[in-house]
Design a protein around this motif. Structure first.
Motif: not given
Length: 136
Positions: A26-33, A109
């Protein structure tokens, strides 16, 4: 009073791990990448070596832990270097949850994001400052 609670058990290691994976997703994609290869483990408690290293007075003192080389310190990967890893500790999380007014999903989370913050190279002081500004 609902009888559902009469038959419920505390969430298992696998259930806490599922909460952590859902929180990460659920974290923003930019964060996960920015977290490639970070491994999340869920254990009941930290081991004795970790408790000593972190100067914990009790096995309930530590909710989570990041081990590895943060992005700010990362350079070339050396042979034999362990992957970046996050540990979440089920029993301390459940104990904290029982004493506070927040959902278990929110707590998992929060601790996961905190440990990812260490992966980003942030200190506890840095994150406390960020949280304080966000609360204003």
């Amino acid at each position: 009073m609902s009888t559902d609670w009469a038959k419920r058990q505390a969430p298992s290691l696998a259930e806490i791990e599922a909460l952590a994976h859902a929180a990460f997703a659920d974290l923003p994609r930019e964060f996960r990448t920015l977290c490639p290869g970070v491994i999340v483990h869920v254990e009941d408690f930290p081991d004795d070596e970790t408790l000593t290293e972190m100067d914990c007075a009790s096995e309930f003192d530590l909710l989570g832990l990041f081990r590895g080389i943060g992005l700010a310190q990362a350079g070339e990967v050396s042979t034999g270097q362990m992957p970046n890893q996050i540990w979440l500790y089920r029993r301390p999380l459940l104990d904290y949850w029982a004493e506070h007014e927040e959902t278990l999903g929110h707590l998992v989370t929060h601790v996961l994001v905190h440990e990812i913050g260490h992966h980003f190279g942030l200190s506890d002081r840095d994150m406390a400052g960020i949280e304080a500004r966000a609360d204003d």
